[in-house]
Design a protein around this motif. Structure first.
Motif, PDB file in Angstrom:
ATOM      1  N   ALA A 137     -21.684  50.719 -10.648  1.00  0.00           N
ATOM      2  CA  ALA A 137     -20.608  51.095  -9.726  1.00  0.00           C
ATOM      3  C   ALA A 137     -19.296  50.421 -10.127  1.00  0.00           C
ATOM      4  O   ALA A 137     -18.234  51.057 -10.132  1.00  0.00           O
ATOM      5  N   ALA A 138     -19.362  49.144 -10.464  1.00  0.00           N
ATOM      6  CA  ALA A 138     -18.143  48.397 -10.792  1.00  0.00           C
ATOM      7  C   ALA A 138     -17.482  48.921 -12.063  1.00  0.00           C
ATOM      8  O   ALA A 138     -16.245  49.001 -12.143  1.00  0.00           O
ATOM      9  N   PHE A 139     -18.295  49.296 -13.047  1.00  0.00           N
ATOM     10  CA  PHE A 139     -17.750  49.756 -14.328  1.00  0.00           C
ATOM     11  C   PHE A 139     -17.740  51.279 -14.444  1.00  0.00           C
ATOM     12  O   PHE A 139     -17.360  51.811 -15.492  1.00  0.00           O
ATOM     13  N   THR A 140     -18.133  51.962 -13.360  1.00  0.00           N
ATOM     14  CA  THR A 140     -18.185  53.436 -13.297  1.00  0.00           C
ATOM     15  C   THR A 140     -18.866  54.020 -14.537  1.00  0.00           C
ATOM     16  O   THR A 140     -18.281  54.823 -15.270  1.00  0.00           O
ATOM     17  N   VAL A 141     -20.110  53.605 -14.754  1.00  0.00           N
ATOM     18  CA  VAL A 141     -20.893  54.133 -15.869  1.00  0.00           C
ATOM     19  C   VAL A 141     -22.160  54.784 -15.328  1.00  0.00           C
ATOM     20  O   VAL A 141     -22.738  54.323 -14.336  1.00  0.00           O
ATOM     21  N   ASN A 142     -22.582  55.873 -15.977  1.00  0.00           N
ATOM     22  CA  ASN A 142     -23.812  56.540 -15.577  1.00  0.00           C
ATOM     23  C   ASN A 142     -25.001  55.896 -16.298  1.00  0.00           C
ATOM     24  O   ASN A 142     -24.846  54.930 -17.046  1.00  0.00           O
ATOM     25  N   ASP A 143     -26.200  56.460 -16.086  1.00  0.00           N
ATOM     26  CA  ASP A 143     -27.408  55.866 -16.667  1.00  0.00           C
ATOM     27  C   ASP A 143     -27.347  55.838 -18.193  1.00  0.00           C
ATOM     28  O   ASP A 143     -27.733  54.846 -18.825  1.00  0.00           O
ATOM     29  N   MET A 144     -26.871  56.926 -18.795  1.00  0.00           N
ATOM     30  CA  MET A 144     -26.796  56.983 -20.251  1.00  0.00           C
ATOM     31  C   MET A 144     -25.819  55.941 -20.785  1.00  0.00           C
ATOM     32  O   MET A 144     -26.103  55.246 -21.771  1.00  0.00           O
ATOM     33  N   GLN A 145     -24.674  55.815 -20.113  1.00  0.00           N
ATOM     34  CA  GLN A 145     -23.680  54.835 -20.548  1.00  0.00           C
ATOM     35  C   GLN A 145     -24.195  53.408 -20.360  1.00  0.00           C
ATOM     36  O   GLN A 145     -23.919  52.526 -21.187  1.00  0.00           O
ATOM     37  N   PHE A 146     -24.938  53.191 -19.284  1.00  0.00           N
ATOM     38  CA  PHE A 146     -25.517  51.864 -19.063  1.00  0.00           C
ATOM     39  C   PHE A 146     -26.509  51.538 -20.183  1.00  0.00           C
ATOM     40  O   PHE A 146     -26.537  50.414 -20.686  1.00  0.00           O
ATOM     41  N   GLY A 147     -27.315  52.530 -20.574  1.00  0.00           N
ATOM     42  CA  GLY A 147     -28.246  52.320 -21.677  1.00  0.00           C
ATOM     43  C   GLY A 147     -27.534  51.952 -22.961  1.00  0.00           C
ATOM     44  O   GLY A 147     -27.983  51.082 -23.717  1.00  0.00           O
ATOM     45  N   MET A 148     -26.402  52.587 -23.201  1.00  0.00           N
ATOM     46  CA  MET A 148     -25.613  52.275 -24.390  1.00  0.00           C
ATOM     47  C   MET A 148     -25.054  50.851 -24.306  1.00  0.00           C
ATOM     48  O   MET A 148     -25.012  50.124 -25.307  1.00  0.00           O
ATOM     49  N   MET A 149     -24.634  50.466 -23.100  1.00  0.00           N
ATOM     50  CA  MET A 149     -24.142  49.099 -22.909  1.00  0.00           C
ATOM     51  C   MET A 149     -25.222  48.079 -23.242  1.00  0.00           C
ATOM     52  O   MET A 149     -24.945  47.035 -23.847  1.00  0.00           O
ATOM     53  N   MET A 150     -26.460  48.373 -22.848  1.00  0.00           N
ATOM     54  CA  MET A 150     -27.546  47.431 -23.101  1.00  0.00           C
ATOM     55  C   MET A 150     -27.875  47.356 -24.598  1.00  0.00           C
ATOM     56  O   MET A 150     -28.238  46.295 -25.098  1.00  0.00           O
ATOM     57  N   GLN A 151     -27.752  48.481 -25.299  1.00  0.00           N
ATOM     58  CA  GLN A 151     -27.946  48.440 -26.749  1.00  0.00           C
ATOM     59  C   GLN A 151     -26.870  47.568 -27.400  1.00  0.00           C
ATOM     60  O   GLN A 151     -27.165  46.761 -28.292  1.00  0.00           O
ATOM     61  N   GLU A 152     -25.626  47.721 -26.947  1.00  0.00           N
ATOM     62  CA  GLU A 152     -24.531  46.896 -27.466  1.00  0.00           C
ATOM     63  C   GLU A 152     -24.721  45.428 -27.092  1.00  0.00           C
ATOM     64  O   GLU A 152     -24.307  44.526 -27.825  1.00  0.00           O
ATOM     65  N   ARG A 153     -25.363  45.210 -25.941  1.00  0.00           N
ATOM     66  CA  ARG A 153     -25.507  43.845 -25.433  1.00  0.00           C
ATOM     67  C   ARG A 153     -26.400  42.993 -26.333  1.00  0.00           C
ATOM     68  O   ARG A 153     -26.243  41.770 -26.395  1.00  0.00           O
ATOM     69  N   LYS A 154     -27.324  43.610 -27.041  1.00  0.00           N
ATOM     70  CA  LYS A 154     -28.184  42.856 -27.943  1.00  0.00           C
ATOM     71  C   LYS A 154     -27.340  42.051 -28.933  1.00  0.00           C
ATOM     72  O   LYS A 154     -27.550  40.858 -29.123  1.00  0.00           O
ATOM     73  N   LYS A 155     -26.394  42.717 -29.560  1.00  0.00           N
ATOM     74  CA  LYS A 155     -25.525  42.037 -30.526  1.00  0.00           C
ATOM     75  C   LYS A 155     -24.559  41.094 -29.820  1.00  0.00           C
ATOM     76  O   LYS A 155     -24.287  39.990 -30.316  1.00  0.00           O
ATOM     77  N   PHE A 156     -24.046  41.509 -28.648  1.00  0.00           N
ATOM     78  CA  PHE A 156     -23.091  40.667 -27.933  1.00  0.00           C
ATOM     79  C   PHE A 156     -23.715  39.324 -27.560  1.00  0.00           C
ATOM     80  O   PHE A 156     -23.116  38.264 -27.783  1.00  0.00           O
TER      81      PHE A 156
END
Length: 204
Positions: A174-193
């Protein structure tokens, strides 16, 4: 493996329960939902499994054991400690992405049944030998590869950075206005972050 001792109907039920629990968690799942997903009637479901709690314990156990096996395997390998940290982060986030109900269930169980949860993890045959890994981190600190920090604090920080997004997922979406697919992409990026963040913090 458990699937080798189950008949086809039981396998269908476990697969259906895994899908329902993934999307609805323990509290939101109903036995009727699981029966419908498995393509059987509710009476047959109750014949095999008397409660959704029993089913959840099976699905939960599978997911936890899968994570522990992977973590154990990487901790047992001879590889640079930096690579081990990156791999552990990858495994945690991947497992939680595939089983998003786990963090809240574990937190609820810790609050409601702390002794059972401690027994489930600490006395599991697959529980990783964290002390050995901490020892390797300590060695890296002694030889100057890492700056000196409290190893226990380091482990708590890494695990927290991996788990928190899944615990707070609705709020974050809700805070970042991302849907489920976008959240999944964020988590993939989070591995490296997370890995880069930790390594930057540990560099002397």
């Amino acid at each position: 493996m458990m699937t080798q001792t189950l008949n086809t109907t039981e396998q269908q039920i476990i697969a259906a329960a895994r899908k329902i629990f993934m999307h609805r968690g323990l509290a939101g799942a109903r036995m009727q939902d699981i029966a419908d997903e498995a393509g059987i009637n509710k009476a047959m479901l109750h014949y095999y499994y008397r409660s959704k709690e029993k089913l959840f314990e099976i699905v939960f156990g599978e997911a936890i054991d899968q994570l522990l096996i992977k973590v154990n395997n990487v901790l047992a390998e001879k590889m640079p400690v930096e690579q081990k940290l990156a791999t552990v982060v990858d495994y945690y986030i991947t497992n939680l992405s595939e089983n998003p109900y786990l963090p809240m269930f574990v937190l609820n169980e810790i609050q409601q049944n702390p002794d059972r949860m401690v027994q489930r993890f600490m006395h599991a045959p697959l529980f990783p030998n964290i002390q050995v890994f901490i020892g390797e981190i300590g060695t890296a600190m002694e030889n100057g590869t890492f700056r000196k920090v409290n190893p226990a604090q380091l482990m708590v920080s890494i695990i927290s950075m991996c788990i928190f997004p899944f615990v707070a997922r609705p709020l974050l979406q809700a805070a970042f206005t991302v849907n489920d697919m976008q959240f999944g992409m964020m988590m993939q990026e989070r591995k490296k972050f997370v890995t880069d963040f930790v390594m930057h913090a540990l560099r002397p």
